[in-house]
Design an enzyme around this catalytic site. Sequence first.
Site, mmCIF file in Angstrom:
data_model
loop_
_atom_site.group_PDB
_atom_site.id
_atom_site.type_symbol
_atom_site.label_atom_id
_atom_site.label_comp_id
_atom_site.label_asym_id
_atom_site.label_seq_id
_atom_site.Cartn_x
_atom_site.Cartn_y
_atom_site.Cartn_z
ATOM 1 N N CYS A 167 1.321 -1.195 0.266
ATOM 2 C CA CYS A 167 -0.071 0.278 -0.019
ATOM 3 C C CYS A 167 0.818 1.144 0.229
ATOM 4 O O CYS A 167 1.621 1.440 1.224
ATOM 5 C CB CYS A 167 -1.304 -0.273 0.826
ATOM 6 S SG CYS A 167 -1.932 1.522 2.093
ATOM 7 N N CYS A 190 0.370 3.918 2.982
ATOM 8 C CA CYS A 190 1.226 2.745 4.123
ATOM 9 C C CYS A 190 2.099 3.944 4.129
ATOM 10 O O CYS A 190 3.019 3.704 4.976
ATOM 11 C CB CYS A 190 0.232 1.430 4.227
ATOM 12 S SG CYS A 190 -1.188 0.909 4.466
#
Length: 132
Positions: free
Chosen positions: A47, A50
């Site tokens: 991600c 993230c």
Amino acid sequence: MPLKLVDATVSSFDAVFDKFRSEAPNHNANLILFLADKDPSTSLSWCPDCVRAEPVIYKKLEASSDNVALLRAYVGDRPTWRNPQHPWRVDPRFKLTGVPTLILWEDDAVKGRLEDHEAHIERKIDGLVAKK
């Protein structure tokens, strides 16, 4: 004060979360960070949000003078997270729509949250922790 880190996966979450909740009164701020798993072949999160948010969140929390507990809850790999029936998507306490999501947990309830598009913004992290 040191930052207390605790990690959980979908399968270990209930037991870890129960302990986190029981220890919550011992901390000035209790936060849950829902984030993507790391890819075992690269050791990097799948991600990009993230990857961007994690270092900022850790830096802000480690610099805090408060006694902070952070439960890192890993949502799984991309196909697991994409499932509309993912446990944390349908859990009425969390109702996750994206990762990362940083939640302020107080009085056994969600008291504030930063969603994926804002979890990397330092002033918003400060504001969330200040809500306690």
